[in-house]
Design an enzyme around this catalytic site. Sequence first.
Site, short mmCIF file in Angstrom:
data_model
loop_
_atom_site.label_atom_id
_atom_site.label_comp_id
_atom_site.label_asym_id
_atom_site.label_seq_id
_atom_site.Cartn_x
_atom_site.Cartn_y
_atom_site.Cartn_z
CG HIS A 73 -1.76 -0.97 1.62
ND1 HIS A 73 -1.37 -2.12 2.22
CD2 HIS A 73 -3.11 -1.04 1.48
CE1 HIS A 73 -2.43 -2.88 2.44
NE2 HIS A 73 -3.51 -2.26 1.99
CG ASP B 8 1.86 -0.94 3.36
OD1 ASP B 8 1.08 -0.62 4.27
OD2 ASP B 8 1.56 -1.71 2.42
CD GLU C 125 -8.06 -8.30 -0.21
OE1 GLU C 125 -7.11 -7.88 -0.90
OE2 GLU C 125 -7.95 -8.58 0.99
CG ASP D 162 -4.63 -11.10 -0.15
OD1 ASP D 162 -3.91 -11.15 -1.17
OD2 ASP D 162 -4.98 -10.04 0.40
CG ASP E 299 -4.98 -10.48 8.30
OD1 ASP E 299 -5.62 -11.03 7.39
OD2 ASP E 299 -5.10 -9.27 8.56
C1 XUL Z 1 -7.57 -6.26 4.91
C2 XUL Z 1 -6.87 -6.75 3.72
C3 XUL Z 1 -6.01 -5.76 3.02
C4 XUL Z 1 -6.03 -5.90 1.54
C5 XUL Z 1 -5.29 -4.81 0.82
O1 XUL Z 1 -8.28 -7.23 5.58
O2 XUL Z 1 -6.96 -7.90 3.37
O3 XUL Z 1 -4.72 -5.88 3.52
O4 XUL Z 1 -5.48 -7.13 1.14
O5 XUL Z 1 -5.72 -3.55 1.16
CO CO Z 2 -6.08 -9.02 1.86
#
Ligand code: XUL
Ligand code: CO
Length: 437
Positions: free
Chosen positions: A103, A106, A234, A298, A311
């Site tokens: 991002h 970041d 996403e 992801d 996560d």
């Molecule tokens: C948040 C998420 C983000 C996106 C990118 O839950 O998954 O990190 O992948 O903005």
């Molecule tokens: Co994500």
Amino acid sequence: MGFFDDIAPLRYEGPESDNALAFRHYNPDEVIAGKRMEDHLRFAVAYWHSFAWEGGDPFGGPTFQRPWHLQTGMGSDMDRARVKLDAAFDMFDILGQPYFCWHDADIRPEGDSFAASLRNFQTIIDLIEDKMASRRIGLLWGTANMFSHRRWMSGAATNPDPDVFAYAAATVKTCMDATHRLRGENYVLWGGREGYETLLNTDMARELDHLGRFLTMVVDYKHKIGFTGTILVEPKPQEPSKHQYDFDAATCFGFLQKYGLEGEVKLNLEQGHAILAGHSFEHEIATAAALGVFGSIDMNRNDYQSGWDTDQFPNNVPEVALTYYHILRAGGLTSGGTNFDAKLRRQSLDARDLIAAHAGAMDVCARGFKAALAMIEDGGLEAALADRYAGWDSPEAQAMLQSDFDTIFDRVLSGAVDPQPRSGAQERLENYVNRFV
Ligand code: XUL
Ligand code: CO
């Protein structure tokens, strides 16, 4: 002395190795199904969780205290951003993964104006370009963080304030420009605060129209600058907003279709987000594939008990195997990849925790991928599907799909149709999968 200095680049040592910092299953150069494993799996490291996140939670502050963090680092914001960048590329050299993602927030410090933030961003993008030039590493995707700073608290493209919409448009333009310049293969939009807390203060229809218009501008801009990567949305059902507009794959497809974008935009699906939406990951992948919008993943899981978006790095081979099984059925990861949008637990303080987390995740994915490939090659699940739907191969069944209710009614009334229930064989199929994982 760099953050990872005592850690050597990871090597493949085979399943018998007891080296905590080696690959046991992921062998990038091994050719399977006609392709190098690296080119099948297309791993990416997410800059934010590994380098920007400081280890805080709702009850306590940062635990990691990295040399580039505000409270523990040295020098100016830009000095620390450079130290962070060096550490990130040191880790990429150790892992040897083919991609990374960022991002804007970041990689660069926020300035005191849009122009100042942009200057910081351009400086870091120049440095990233230099570092990429001497390495075999690509940008899987770039994206804009339009959820952390307080200006985004009521949304970005869906904000009731048109000034915030403008700020969001200018931000995404700069992030798309940088992604294009670094030859990114995708551009991602996760609608972090594109949703709402209460309908008492929200005009949902208007917000959806604004989001549709914004995404159309993204697509228009992509074509204007000649960016050939894929635009990905996403989905996520909640967190941080109570209700998010991009709830899941099916909701996103409906949204894309309403605004005429289903041919232009695909989905970046995240395992943890699928779980938050009450789905399995393979459900989301199969849904996107069926609707023609599967893009990238992801690969980070949630804790099944806490109900939060935790996560975590993947560590469940059977789950991962089914994920890749459906990805392979959908044609594999083409311009997409396997991004670890995953963070350490806040007690995992050490540099080697970060390396081991990624190495383990890559191994789990490699095992799951090989199991998926073996299932595809064996063909057992495909054969079971073909058998289950075999009735539809008959000319009568195909003709029925082209007919109408009256014609079907007459055939049923004549006694020609006599449904006979058959086993769905779920346990036998589950046993079949367990032979491979
Ligand atoms: C948040 C998420 C983000 C996106 C990118 O839950 O998954 O990190 O992948 O903005
Ligand atoms: Co994500």
